[in-house]
Design an enzyme around this catalytic site. Structure first.
Site, PDB file in Angstrom:
ATOM      1  CG  HIS A   8      -1.927   1.099   1.220  1.00 48.96           C
ATOM      2  ND1 HIS A   8      -3.283   0.858   1.368  1.00 48.96           N
ATOM      3  CD2 HIS A   8      -1.817   2.452   1.080  1.00 48.96           C
ATOM      4  CE1 HIS A   8      -3.943   2.005   1.319  1.00 48.96           C
ATOM      5  NE2 HIS A   8      -3.063   3.001   1.160  1.00 48.96           N
ATOM      6  CG  HIS A  46      -0.921   6.936  -1.076  1.00 49.25           C
ATOM      7  ND1 HIS A  46      -2.129   7.065  -1.724  1.00 49.25           N
ATOM      8  CD2 HIS A  46      -1.189   6.269   0.071  1.00 49.25           C
ATOM      9  CE1 HIS A  46      -3.082   6.508  -1.008  1.00 49.25           C
ATOM     10  NE2 HIS A  46      -2.540   6.016   0.095  1.00 49.25           N
ATOM     11  CE  LYS A  58      -7.771   1.674  -0.808  1.00 45.40           C
ATOM     12  NZ  LYS A  58      -6.800   2.722  -0.554  1.00 45.40           N
ATOM     13  CG  HIS A  65     -10.200   3.827   3.011  1.00 46.55           C
ATOM     14  ND1 HIS A  65      -8.981   4.471   3.108  1.00 46.55           N
ATOM     15  CD2 HIS A  65     -10.943   4.294   4.035  1.00 46.55           C
ATOM     16  CE1 HIS A  65      -9.011   5.303   4.138  1.00 46.55           C
ATOM     17  NE2 HIS A  65     -10.188   5.217   4.716  1.00 46.55           N
ATOM     18  CG  HIS A  72      -5.146   1.676   5.590  1.00 44.69           C
ATOM     19  ND1 HIS A  72      -6.503   1.557   5.708  1.00 44.69           N
ATOM     20  CD2 HIS A  72      -4.931   2.436   4.487  1.00 44.69           C
ATOM     21  CE1 HIS A  72      -7.085   2.209   4.716  1.00 44.69           C
ATOM     22  NE2 HIS A  72      -6.165   2.743   3.957  1.00 44.69           N
ATOM     23  CG  ASP A  93      -1.995   4.733   4.036  1.00 43.78           C
ATOM     24  OD1 ASP A  93      -1.964   5.211   2.885  1.00 43.78           O
ATOM     25  OD2 ASP A  93      -2.869   5.042   4.871  1.00 43.78           O
TER      26      ASP A  93
END
Ligand code: NCD
Ligand code: ZN
Length: 375
Positions: free
Chosen positions: A24, A26, A111, A155, A197, A271
């Site tokens: 995960h 970004h 996602k 999420h 997460h 994350d």
């Protein structure tokens, strides 16, 4: 995995293990991508790249172009690095984007963002019920995903309770786990689902009980390291603010217990979510903080702290890729017990200004010491 210990005191001093995967991540785009990609590629053999860029990655074609952009941004001297792409599940995502194009191996999953509940979720799904309601596009996308044996990344947060009232942010994941996730699993029994997460004891209990080849979760280093007391000690710390929110201590302990059990369906997903300082120290601080600068070191520190260093390789390098159908890396990394300080902020070009103008990116734990160092 090999852990070398100090003969005198038994303390671990050196670790050799397979190069991990970050499930995960970004990476962002443009200047931020150039800053972050080398940090990630140095530490990880590959990473699952989140699609909530501006604009979001909503077609297989966009994912492919973004993957090329990422390939250009990392320094080839760092070694090979595999960006595993995801598509952003919108109310409009065409099932054929998954059904026809995923075969190319560009993307590993889709996602789900609940609209409005996290940074970059404006294009997310409005009504979670569409995930299990026949005839909606999200439902058909999930069916196509299951057929391709790809992963739904969740999420796991709800915005409204069953009466339609707005939920407290500390209750969003619990509500999703109890009221939304079971319906998704029932409607798509063969679909692989990753709860991203994981942040609550309710989540840990659910995944601990039902986890397996079809259901698993990622854990961030920050949810294992800090709890709500840290976020509010002496005031509010914007560089400890993420979605899902950092919960009270008992939740951190439940996540630590899950990591201690070490099941194959629990893995590393950092994350790391960098933002320029202007988005953090402002009237409305958005969620997300950079952790890629110590992306494996933070996990090593906390795994040592809770006495499970021997479980680090399985968690970081094997469980995640295996669930996603990726061969774990054959490369090795070495970590040594050597303290270093996160001394300085990073800088990125400030968007919409002359090139010389830069903006700070505050890394997680700025000014603090990390116990383990990557060689
Ligand atoms: C992420 C971001 O900044 O993109 N922020 C965060 O707080 N985790 C979005 C996300 O992963 O929810
Ligand atoms: Zn994220």
């Amino acid at each position: 995995m090999k852990i070398i210990r100090d003969e005198a005191n038994g303390e671990a001093v050196r670790i050799n293990m397979r190069k991990p995967y970050d499930m995960h991540q970004h990476l962002r785009r443009d200047a931020m991508l150039k800053l972050v990609a080398p940090m990630v590629a140095r530490r990880f053999a590959g990473a699952v790249i989140m699609p909530n860029t501006v604009p979001p990655i909503t077609t297989a074609e966009m994912a492919w172009r973004y993957q090329e952009e990422i390939a250009e941004a990392w320094d080839l001297n760092i070694g090979s690095f595999e960006p595993l792409m995801t598509l952003y599940l919108t109310d409009m995502l065409e099932p054929r984007e998954v059904a026809l194009r995923f075969a190319k191996r560009t993307a590993v999953g889709v996602k789900y963002y609940p609209r409005g509940l996290t940074t970059g979720s404006d294009s997310g799904v409005k009504d979670p019920a569409s995930l299990w309601t026949k005839g909606t596009k999200p439902y058909e996308v999930l069916r196509a995903l299951a057929e391709q044996n790809k992963v739904l990344l969740l999420h796991a947060a709800d915005g409204l309770d069953t009466y339609g009232d707005e939920l407290d942010p500390y209750e969003q994941e619990k509500h999703f786990i109890e009221n939304t996730l079971p319906y998704i699993i029932d409607a798509h029994p063969t679909l692989k689902i990753s709860v991203e997460h994981l942040s609550t004891k309710e989540g840990a209990e659910f995944v601990g009980k039902y986890g397996g080849k079809r259901l698993g979760c990622s854990l961030t280093a920050h949810h294992l390291m800090i709890d709500r007391r840290d976020v509010f000690r002496g005031g509010f710390h914007p560089h400890m603010h993420w979605w899902p929110i950092i919960q009270p201590q008992e939740h951190k302990e439940a996540l630590r217990d899950l990591a201690r059990e070490g099941p194959p369906f629990v893995w590393l997903g950092s994350d790391s979510a960098p933002h320029p300082i202007g988005k953090k120290e402002t009237r409305c601080c958005i969620g997300g903080v950079l952790t890629a600068h110590a992306g494996i070191e933070f996990y090593t520190d906390v795994f040592e702290e809770i006495g499970i260093l021997d479980k680090l390789e399985q968690f970081s390098s094997v469980n995640g890729p295996s669930f996603f159908g990726i061969e774990p890396s054959k490369e090795q990394i070495t970590l040594v017990r050597e303290e270093w300080k996160i001394e300085k902020p990073f800088f990125v070009a400030k968007l919409g200004t002359p090139l010389s103008k830069t903006e700070e990116v505050i890394p997680f734990r700025l000014g603090e010491t990390v116990r383990w160092k990557l060689l």
